[in-house]
Design an enzyme around this catalytic site. Structure first.
Site, PDB file in Angstrom:
ATOM      1  N   GLU A  97       0.841  -1.219   0.000  1.00  0.00           N
ATOM      2  CA  GLU A  97       0.000   0.000   0.000  1.00  0.00           C
ATOM      3  C   GLU A  97       0.870   1.261   0.000  1.00  0.00           C
ATOM      4  O   GLU A  97       0.543   2.271   0.647  1.00  0.00           O
ATOM      5  CB  GLU A  97      -1.024  -0.015   1.137  1.00  0.00           C
ATOM      6  CG  GLU A  97      -2.012  -1.151   0.954  1.00  0.00           C
ATOM      7  CD  GLU A  97      -3.481  -0.808   1.072  1.00  0.00           C
ATOM      8  OE1 GLU A  97      -3.837   0.376   1.193  1.00  0.00           O
ATOM      9  OE2 GLU A  97      -4.293  -1.753   0.996  1.00  0.00           O
TER      10      GLU A  97
HETATM   11  N1  CAA Z   1      -6.198  11.819  -3.786  1.00  0.00           N
HETATM   12  C1  CAA Z   1      -6.725  12.191  -4.974  1.00  0.00           C
HETATM   13  N2  CAA Z   1      -5.962  12.421  -6.076  1.00  0.00           N
HETATM   14  C2  CAA Z   1      -4.636  12.265  -5.936  1.00  0.00           C
HETATM   15  C3  CAA Z   1      -4.029  11.878  -4.724  1.00  0.00           C
HETATM   16  C4  CAA Z   1      -4.874  11.647  -3.598  1.00  0.00           C
HETATM   17  N3  CAA Z   1      -4.380  11.276  -2.421  1.00  0.00           N
HETATM   18  N4  CAA Z   1      -2.695  11.793  -4.898  1.00  0.00           N
HETATM   19  C5  CAA Z   1      -2.453  12.135  -6.177  1.00  0.00           C
HETATM   20  N5  CAA Z   1      -3.635  12.408  -6.799  1.00  0.00           N
HETATM   21  C6  CAA Z   1      -3.814  12.847  -8.182  1.00  0.00           C
HETATM   22  C7  CAA Z   1      -3.047  14.145  -8.424  1.00  0.00           C
HETATM   23  O1  CAA Z   1      -3.824  15.259  -8.048  1.00  0.00           O
HETATM   24  C8  CAA Z   1      -2.810  14.101  -9.903  1.00  0.00           C
HETATM   25  O2  CAA Z   1      -4.003  14.455 -10.558  1.00  0.00           O
HETATM   26  P1  CAA Z   1      -3.977  15.418 -11.873  1.00  0.00           P
HETATM   27  O3  CAA Z   1      -3.191  14.676 -12.903  1.00  0.00           O
HETATM   28  O4  CAA Z   1      -5.416  15.563 -12.211  1.00  0.00           O
HETATM   29  O5  CAA Z   1      -3.308  16.680 -11.437  1.00  0.00           O
HETATM   30  C9  CAA Z   1      -2.587  12.606 -10.158  1.00  0.00           C
HETATM   31  O6  CAA Z   1      -3.212  11.895  -9.066  1.00  0.00           O
HETATM   32  C10 CAA Z   1      -1.126  12.230 -10.226  1.00  0.00           C
HETATM   33  O7  CAA Z   1      -0.542  12.568  -8.980  1.00  0.00           O
HETATM   34  P2  CAA Z   1       0.981  12.889  -8.832  1.00  0.00           P
HETATM   35  O8  CAA Z   1       1.392  13.916  -9.824  1.00  0.00           O
HETATM   36  O9  CAA Z   1       1.231  13.189  -7.388  1.00  0.00           O
HETATM   37  O10 CAA Z   1       1.655  11.492  -9.267  1.00  0.00           O
HETATM   38  P3  CAA Z   1       3.107  10.958  -8.983  1.00  0.00           P
HETATM   39  O11 CAA Z   1       3.377   9.945 -10.015  1.00  0.00           O
HETATM   40  O12 CAA Z   1       4.085  12.063  -8.803  1.00  0.00           O
HETATM   41  O13 CAA Z   1       3.008  10.264  -7.524  1.00  0.00           O
HETATM   42  C11 CAA Z   1       2.366   8.500  -6.022  1.00  0.00           C
HETATM   43  C12 CAA Z   1       1.968   9.401  -7.168  1.00  0.00           C
HETATM   44  C13 CAA Z   1       1.898   9.140  -4.729  1.00  0.00           C
HETATM   45  C14 CAA Z   1       3.842   8.194  -5.909  1.00  0.00           C
HETATM   46  C15 CAA Z   1       1.583   7.207  -6.328  1.00  0.00           C
HETATM   47  O14 CAA Z   1       2.070   6.639  -7.544  1.00  0.00           O
HETATM   48  C16 CAA Z   1       1.671   6.188  -5.229  1.00  0.00           C
HETATM   49  O15 CAA Z   1       0.928   6.303  -4.242  1.00  0.00           O
HETATM   50  N6  CAA Z   1       2.510   5.149  -5.389  1.00  0.00           N
HETATM   51  C17 CAA Z   1       2.501   4.020  -4.511  1.00  0.00           C
HETATM   52  C18 CAA Z   1       1.639   2.927  -5.112  1.00  0.00           C
HETATM   53  C19 CAA Z   1       0.865   2.164  -4.072  1.00  0.00           C
HETATM   54  O16 CAA Z   1       0.568   2.638  -2.997  1.00  0.00           O
HETATM   55  N7  CAA Z   1       0.503   0.938  -4.414  1.00  0.00           N
HETATM   56  C20 CAA Z   1      -0.295   0.159  -3.545  1.00  0.00           C
HETATM   57  C21 CAA Z   1      -0.735  -1.080  -4.237  1.00  0.00           C
HETATM   58  S1  CAA Z   1      -2.156  -1.775  -3.486  1.00  0.00           S
HETATM   59  C22 CAA Z   1      -1.608  -2.741  -2.236  1.00  0.00           C
HETATM   60  O17 CAA Z   1      -0.463  -2.764  -1.873  1.00  0.00           O
HETATM   61  C23 CAA Z   1      -2.690  -3.539  -1.576  1.00  0.00           C
HETATM   62  C24 CAA Z   1      -2.183  -4.678  -0.802  1.00  0.00           C
HETATM   63  O18 CAA Z   1      -1.915  -5.721  -1.339  1.00  0.00           O
HETATM   64  C25 CAA Z   1      -2.055  -4.583   0.655  1.00  0.00           C
END
Ligand code: CAA
Length: 379
Positions: free
Chosen positions: A363
């Site tokens: 996550e």
């Molecule tokens: N809520 C709503 N929208 C969001 C948001 C949030 N918390 N965070 C980002 N966004 C939106 C942004 O506003 C942006 O939207 P626009 O294009 O419309 O402006 C878009 O999403 C892209 O955001 P970023 O520019 O911030 O993207 P990024 O690539 O720089 O970073 C990141 C994103 C936070 C690193 C994301 O890729 C991330 O969370 N990565 C980790 C992946 C993850 O958590 N995977 C979990 C897998 S599920 C799992 O593990 C389940 C299990 O088995 C236990």
């Protein structure tokens, strides 16, 4: 410290705690040893409403609030972190997507099945080239008439092979980056969909972690969740809540490790006295207890914000970061306090340590949580 839980929240926590300690705890070592998905326990949990705790009653759930749901994850994870993650993924990112973003038809079809445990939910975002960098997913969805045709592969999918429906993220418009991703509800019996390799993991045995393959998988248009291009935002909003759930899982593991270590140091004697009479041991226990207490504050603070509908992206990441690091520290110290016995399977602390490790990874790794927190320092 009770975080001012209401009477209903405390009653629900007690119900789950009794079930976890009476039914799950005695089976936890066996689940770890066999790595078998604990279907029979999930069936019982389904009958008791535990697989639909925060789902409204009109869709077959219990209608509990988010805080009560977090107490359930903590209590279940105290007994078995594997069951904790099955519950957390099934609910936070398997059922909530439909509740929050589904059409009325989707809600009425899926939610009663999920809330009763007749169907397990899954969440398929991660790919081999898109772990932390989730925007980089390559699974494609192309519209053909009344269907989307999905092609690609997902990895590390919790509840893989056990879920009846997966919330799947695929690219519908590659030129639009994060805004070109769309969410689909893919039924396990969809033509062109199959479950691949099951991972052999360090810990969290009993929870299924699989690859998923989409080879011209035909998903009806009515199974699209939300609008085209809304998928990444849906994923992030779900993960905000999901991360508090993983934090609660870490908290449950940490509390279990602390309790086991404390109990052991009260009876184990060396140099003519119980271990907990040594100041060096007391200092270790004091640090462990303080970390657990601090983690609990962060987890329930974030949960209360989520419950109130306040933006809690930063607080969810802080809770996930701190509580899962705490799970790792406290379980490692618990093994140390048990000495050589802690390194054997005769005691549960080595399992806590193996299980804790993944909570720092999934996550969103704890490095990603730091990135999210840093980006929200202004707000
Ligand atoms: N809520 C709503 N929208 C969001 C948001 C949030 N918390 N965070 C980002 N966004 C939106 C942004 O506003 C942006 O939207 P626009 O294009 O419309 O402006 C878009 O999403 C892209 O955001 P970023 O520019 O911030 O993207 P990024 O690539 O720089 O970073 C990141 C994103 C936070 C690193 C994301 O890729 C991330 O969370 N990565 C980790 C992946 C993850 O958590 N995977 C979990 C897998 S599920 C799992 O593990 C389940 C299990 O088995 C236990």
């Amino acid at each position: 410290m009770d975080f001012n839980l209401s009477t209903e929240q405390m009653e629900m926590r007690q119900l789950v705690r009794d079930f976890a300690r009476d039914v799950i705890s005695p089976r936890a070592a066996e689940i770890d040893e066999t790595d078998e998905f604990p279907r029979d326990i999930l069936q019982q949990m389904g009958k008791l409403g535990m697989l639909g705790l925060p789902i409204p009653e009109q869709y077959g759930g219990v209608g509990a609030d988010f805080v009560a749901y977090m107490t359930a994850i903590e209590e279940i994870s105290y007994a078995s972190a594997a069951l904790g993650v099955i519950l957390a993924v099934h609910t936070s990112v398997g059922s909530f997507p439909i509740l929050y973003f589904g059409t009325e038809t989707q809600k009425q079809h899926y939610l009663p099945l999920l809330a009763s445990g007749r169907m397990i939910g899954g969440f398929a975002l991660t790919e081999s080239g898109a772990g932390s960098d989730a925007v980089a997913i390559r699974t494609r969805a192309t519209r053909e008439g009344d269907f989307y045709i999905l092609n690609g592969n997902k990895v590390f999918i919790t509840n893989g092979g056990e879920a009846g429906v997966y919330c799947v993220f695929a690219v519908t418009n590659p030129e639009r980056g994060a805004r070109g991703i769309t969410t689909f509800l893919v039924d396990a019996d969809t033509e062109g969909f199959r479950v691949g390799k099951k991972e052999k993991k360090m810990g969290l045995h009993g929870s299924a972690t699989c690859e998923l393959h989409f080879d011209d998988a035909r998903v009806p248009v009515q199974n699209r969740l939300g609008e085209e291009g809304q998928g990444f935002s849906i994923a992030m909003r779900l993960l905000d809540g999901g991360r508090i759930g993983i934090a609660a899982q870490g908290l449950g593991i940490a509390q279990a490790a602390l309790d086991a270590a404390y109990a052991y140091t009260r009876v184990r004697k060396q140099f003519g006295q119980e271990l907990n009479q040594f100041q060096g041991i007391q200092f270790m226990l004091a640090d462990m207890a303080t970390q657990v207490e601090a983690a609990r504050w962060l987890v329930y603070h974030a949960a209360q914000m989520r419950q109130a509908g306040v933006d809690c992206t930063r607080e969810a990441s802080m809770a996930k970061l701190f509580a899962t690091d705490t799970a790792m520290h406290v379980s490692t110290d618990a093994v140390q306090l048990f000495g050589g016995y802690g390194y054997t399977r005769d005691y549960p602390v080595e399992r806590y340590m193996r299980d804790a490790k993944i909570t720092q990874i999934y996550e969103g790794t704890n490095q990603i949580q730091r990135m999210v927190i840093a980006r929200h320092l202004q707000s």
